[in-house]
Design a protein around this motif. Structure first.
Motif, short mmCIF file in Angstrom:
data_model
loop_
_atom_site.label_atom_id
_atom_site.label_comp_id
_atom_site.label_asym_id
_atom_site.label_seq_id
_atom_site.Cartn_x
_atom_site.Cartn_y
_atom_site.Cartn_z
N THR A 225 -2.60 3.37 5.06
CA THR A 225 -1.29 3.25 5.67
C THR A 225 -1.27 3.68 7.13
O THR A 225 -0.62 3.03 7.97
CB THR A 225 -0.25 4.05 4.87
N SER B 130 -3.62 4.70 -0.25
CA SER B 130 -2.38 4.74 0.54
C SER B 130 -2.51 5.72 1.70
O SER B 130 -2.13 5.42 2.83
CB SER B 130 -1.19 5.13 -0.35
N VAL C 46 -3.39 -3.93 -4.78
CA VAL C 46 -3.40 -2.47 -4.93
C VAL C 46 -3.74 -2.11 -6.38
O VAL C 46 -4.57 -1.22 -6.64
CB VAL C 46 -2.04 -1.88 -4.54
N THR D 243 -3.51 6.45 -4.71
CA THR D 243 -2.94 7.42 -3.76
C THR D 243 -3.87 7.62 -2.57
O THR D 243 -3.43 7.66 -1.42
CB THR D 243 -2.69 8.77 -4.47
N ALA E 44 0.83 -1.21 0.00
CA ALA E 44 0.00 0.00 0.00
C ALA E 44 0.86 1.25 0.00
O ALA E 44 0.44 2.31 -0.49
CB ALA E 44 -0.94 0.00 1.20
N LEU E 45 2.08 1.16 0.54
CA LEU E 45 2.99 2.30 0.53
C LEU E 45 3.40 2.67 -0.89
O LEU E 45 3.80 3.80 -1.16
CB LEU E 45 4.24 1.99 1.36
N GLY F 8 1.32 2.55 -3.38
CA GLY F 8 0.07 2.77 -4.09
C GLY F 8 0.12 3.77 -5.22
O GLY F 8 -0.33 3.48 -6.34
#
Length: 420
Positions: A364, A360, A130, A357, A73-74, A76
């Motif tokens: 996150t 994320s 993702v 985005t 996810a980082l 994304g």
């Protein structure tokens, strides 16, 4: 004529919107894909941790399974760029076939020395997820009547949360009877079935225009667009605050159970109550969004969650049940509102990047919240920690409700048509 235009003209007045969504062939197929692949994913995330625990006896290594799934996810914004680079239907098919093949490699995991392969597969699995979410969001925005996007996203939540209720016990049962490799095989089968579902979609997509900027600039365009939109930025930031507080609150679950004088297994009861209400809010989200709008609907969800989190400090079973039910309504309301707003406000060529985005920025913080919560639960009294979290959520709700829903565009933002 675009797919979105065609769907709008086919809308039938006088029919409950959720039924209209289910009658739409493409929307129904997308929901079926969520159910099928969601079942396998929910079964695997629980079984993988149990698998690692059995092989190593380590709680820390078992927890790394969830980290491996969440870590992509980082990435994304960069992964979302891929969703804007190719047609969405073929991409959805590809990102379902990839995990289906990779999961078969887990048949070789039979000792602690082979765990690196499990973690590697889970990481790629998370990255594919993702890309899948970004591509699906963009495809749905084109294939479903814009007036029904809230209903669709609500039903998607209902389907996803419903799978979280039934799939983990099913995965645990398969694991207990046949081992971890069998759960991986079950998940692979669900991805193959989902591939067939997405292949059956009838969507006419124009090939994306050839990009004029490099990968880094195209990735940044999604973040710039999201930040420049006054209608989107507050919703996404509120979602991130919510997930941060939810992570801290989630880490206190077993401490709350202890305060009730119950065994750790009672946590499953509270989780089931929360999940059941998450299914319910999915059915009501569409009408709620039309009546209140995304911003006020999300603010209402935050307010409900704030009261639920603060109430968990009361050592009473009835209050704990009510708190779980309220949290099950409040959290999905914010997420549905944010995703629907992104789909409404973002042009197609940017939608994959903006969606990834937004995901994320929203999800996150949950990982950070879980880490902070694990430390705070040992240091702080629940009677102080949980009301403090509720206060933070309530402040976020008030700020979101009072913020004007201006459609103005901040200086320096991309044009409305969006770059490719």
């Amino acid at each position: 004529m675009t797919a979105r235009t065609r769907r709008t003209r086919k809308t039938t007045p006088g029919v409950w919107p959720a039924i209209r969504v289910l009658r739409d062939r493409n929307a129904g197929l997308c929901l079926a894909g969520v159910v099928v692949s969601g079942f396998g994913t929910s079964a695997l995330w629980l079984a993988s941790g149990v698998w690692v625990k059995d092989l190593t006896g380590s709680d820390g290594l078992a927890a790394l399974c969830m980290l491996a799934l969440w870590a992509p996810a980082l990435l994304g914004p960069a992964l979302g760029t891929l969703a804007d680079r190719v047609r969405h239907k073929p991409l959805l098919i590809a990102v379902n076939l990839l995990p289906a093949v990779l999961l078969l490699a887990l048949f070789t995991v039979d000792s602690p020395d082979a765990l690196w392969l499990l973690f590697a597969v889970l990481f790629v699995y998370g990255a594919a997820g993702v890309v899948h979410d970004a591509a699906e969001s963009a495809l749905v925005a084109e294939a479903v009547d814009p007036r029904l996007l809230g209903d669709f996203n609500g039903l998607r939540t209902t389907a996803g949360e419903g799978m979280k209720l039934v799939a983990p016990p099913a995965g645990a049962a398969v694991y207990a009877g046949y081992g971890g490799a069998s759960v991986a095989a079950l998940d692979a089968v669900t991805f193959v079935l989902a591939t067939g579902v997405y292949a059956a979609l009838r969507v006419r997509e124009e090939p994306p225009r050839r990009p004029t900027a490099n990968w880094r600039r195209r990735t940044a365009e999604g973040a710039r667009y999201l930040w420049a939109r006054p209608r989107l930025r507050p919703l996404v930031l509120a979602g991130g605050v919510m997930m941060l507080c939810a992570g801290v609150s989630g880490a206190t679950l077993y401490a709350v159970v202890d305060s009730l004088g119950r065994s750790p297994a009672y946590a499953g009861v509270l989780y089931a109550v929360q999940g059941a209400d998450s299914v319910l809010i999915g059915l009501l989200a569409g009408p709620g969004l039309r009546r209140l709008g995304e911003r006020r609907f999300a603010a209402a969800g935050l307010t409900l969650l704030a009261m639920a989190v603060a109430a968990r400090a009361v050592p009473n079973e009835a209050v704990a049940m009510a708190s779980g039910a309220a949290a099950g309504v409040g959290m999905p309301a914010v997420l549905i509102a944010a995703l629907t707003a992104v789909q409404h406000e973002t042009p197609g060529p940017l939608l994959g990047r903006v969606t990834a985005t937004a995901h994320s920025l929203i999800f996150t913080p949950n990982v950070l919240g879980l880490a902070w919560g694990a430390a705070l639960v040992e240091l702080a009294d629940l009677r102080v920690l949980l009301p403090a979290l509720g206060t933070v959520l309530l402040v976020a709700a008030v700020a979101l409700a009072r913020r004007p829903a201006s459609a103005a565009v901040a200086p320096g933002s991309p044009p409305a048509t969006g770059p490719t």
